[in-house]
Enzyme design. Structure first.
Site, short mmCIF file in Angstrom:
data_model
loop_
_atom_site.label_atom_id
_atom_site.label_comp_id
_atom_site.label_asym_id
_atom_site.label_seq_id
_atom_site.Cartn_x
_atom_site.Cartn_y
_atom_site.Cartn_z
CG ASP A 30 63.78 -26.90 91.26
OD1 ASP A 30 64.81 -26.22 91.13
OD2 ASP A 30 63.70 -27.87 92.02
CD GLU A 34 72.13 -26.17 92.81
OE1 GLU A 34 70.93 -25.82 92.82
OE2 GLU A 34 72.77 -26.40 91.77
CG HIS A 35 71.26 -26.43 98.75
ND1 HIS A 35 70.16 -27.10 99.24
CD2 HIS A 35 71.96 -27.33 98.01
CE1 HIS A 35 70.22 -28.37 98.84
NE2 HIS A 35 71.28 -28.53 98.09
N GLY A 88 64.50 -38.03 89.65
CA GLY A 88 65.35 -38.01 90.86
C GLY A 88 66.79 -37.67 90.56
CB ALA A 89 68.59 -37.11 87.54
CB SER A 136 58.59 -33.47 90.92
OG SER A 136 59.80 -33.21 91.52
CB SER A 148 63.39 -29.47 88.09
OG SER A 148 64.26 -28.83 88.94
CG ASP A 159 65.60 -22.20 95.93
OD1 ASP A 159 66.15 -22.81 96.88
OD2 ASP A 159 64.83 -22.75 95.12
CD GLU A 209 58.09 -30.22 94.96
OE1 GLU A 209 57.73 -29.99 93.79
OE2 GLU A 209 59.10 -30.88 95.25
C1 GLA Z 1 65.91 -28.46 94.77
C2 GLA Z 1 64.80 -27.50 95.21
C3 GLA Z 1 65.14 -26.07 94.81
C4 GLA Z 1 66.54 -25.68 95.27
C5 GLA Z 1 67.56 -26.75 94.88
C6 GLA Z 1 68.92 -26.48 95.47
O1 GLA Z 1 65.98 -28.52 93.38
O2 GLA Z 1 63.58 -27.87 94.62
O3 GLA Z 1 64.16 -25.20 95.31
O4 GLA Z 1 66.55 -25.43 96.65
O5 GLA Z 1 67.17 -28.03 95.29
O6 GLA Z 1 69.46 -25.32 94.95
#
Ligand code: GLA
Length: 389
Positions: free
Chosen positions: A177, A33-34, A127-128, A133, A131, A36, A165
């Site tokens: 995503d 997570e965080h 918004g959960a 969007s 993904s 990419d 995006e």
């Molecule tokens: C959102 C972003 C992704 C990624 C995640 C966190 O979903 O769209 O690109 O950075 O947060 O891992």
């Protein structure tokens, strides 16, 4: 709304049947997570929940978009997208920026976007952190590809959606995503290296269920908080470059190097970078755990990932922490963590299939008892990426 209802709604709006229906899934992230936007590897999977878009060719160079769940519609000229206005000159509503941005990004890449009539619905909670969007973007990109008859790889399709995006909608997200929604493989997690763009599928053992628990809490901080986290990572890279001049991103920092130099970093960038550097190492361990079906190791890595998002990256919420803590005494739980950007949203739980029912009932009860809130819980499977139905 089921597919028959979608088809009927399209016919009522446009007085003709759709030519095809596109399905584009949401995603969960098992770990990574965080990372990419720090060039690191991620481990997402596409899920059952998806966006469904009924589509036909439009004759007049316009895109007519009907968001059935919002009961809103807009028509926009495809030769005049940059102004972000509808055909009558009004600013586009927020939801329409996603399809419009995709058309804009495809055009930037020299790909033809024909006029289109579309009506769509989604069962991905908005918004959960699942993904919703990215699924809209990937679904519309696939619709324009199908209408236009041009062919590009799914990965390239995902990249155009990311451009939409980043540059049209204005959110600096990474590629995870859109990649997951485009490239998902049924029953598999996707090990995706966001630097080399190489990827590979790792089977999720059939006895393991993906259980998503929606905390029901959304924080408005998502965009500003996300961009702040990104900026802190970039600052950490600049500060570390004094000692490690070869690094281009946090991906290049080994855990041993981080241990040696982290004391020289400013406080906030140090905490954010510690999460990223160690999370990247966890993804490498997780993918090898998945490959040898070592569920215990995988679960431990997920719990460690959650702690790090809570304590170092500071993107969890009390509700997400409660959902994760409750799982420790529930039957069949292999691992749990928040999934997606955080700031509210969902947790992902890996659960033994034969105990999933008891697990879900226990989690629901415990969450209600502790927070007074109802958690929406979904039992999912890893699904295939965008497709025509
Ligand atoms: C959102 C972003 C992704 C990624 C995640 C966190 O979903 O769209 O690109 O950075 O947060 O891992």
């Amino acid at each position: 709304m089921n597919l028959d209802q979608l088809q009927r709604a399209f016919e009522e709006i446009y007085h003709r049947p759709p030519q095809f229906i596109v399905r584009a899934p949401g995603r969960v992230n098992i770990l990574g997570e965080h990372v990419d936007y720090n060039d690191g590897p991620v481990l997402p999977a596409a899920i059952d929940q998806a966006v469904y878009i009924a589509v036909a060719l439009g004759e007049d160079g316009c895109a007519r978009l009907h968001a059935l769940d919002l009961n809103q519609q807009v028509a926009l000229r495809l030769d005049d997208l940059a102004e972000k206005r509808d055909r009558d000159g009004n600013p586009l509503p927020g939801w329409a920026l996603y399809p419009a941005g995709v058309a804009w990004a495809l055009q930037q890449a020299g790909l033809y976007t024909s006029g289109l009539l579309a009506a769509y619905t989604s069962d991905i909670p908005i918004g959960a952190g699942l993904s919703s969007s990215a699924a809209v973007e990937v679904g519309f990109a696939f619709a324009w590809q199908t209408l236009g008859g041009w062919e590009i790889s799914r990965l390239t399709l995902a990249q155009h959606c990311q451009t939409a995006e980043n540059q049209f909608v204005g959110v600096s997200c990474g590629l995870m995503d859109q990649f997951a929604s485009a490239c998902g493989i049924e029953g598999h997690a996707l090990y995706f290296d966001t630097r080399s763009l190489e990827w590979d599928a790792a089977p999720i053992p059939p006895e393991v269920a993906l259980v998503i628990a929606d905390s029901g809490v959304r924080r408005n901080l998502t965009h500003s908080g996300y961009n702040e986290r990104r900026a802190a990572c970039e600052q950490a890279v600049r500060e570390l470059q004094q000692y490690l001049p070869h690094i281009r991103s946090l991906r290049d920092v080994k855990t041993t190097e981080f241990a040696a130099y982290s004391m020289f970093l400013s406080e906030i960038p140090r905490r954010r970078a510690e999460h990223v550097v160690k999370e990247i190492a966890r993804v490498h361990s997780a993918v090898s755990a998945l490959r040898r079906a070592d569920k215990q190791a995988l679960g431990a890595l997920m719990y460690a990932g959650h702690n790090s998002l809570r304590n170092l990256y500071e993107v969890s919420t009390p509700e997400l922490d409660t959902l994760v803590e409750l799982t420790r005494s529930l039957p069949g739980c292999i691992g749990a963590r928040l999934t997606g950007a955080g700031f509210g949203g969902c947790t992902l739980n890996l659960v033994e299939v034969d105990q999933a029912e008891a697990f879900i009932a226990g989690l629901q009860r415990g969450y209600m008892r502790t927070t007074g809130r109802q958690a929406k819980i979904y039992l999912c499977r890893a699904s295939q990426g965008v497709s025509l139905l």
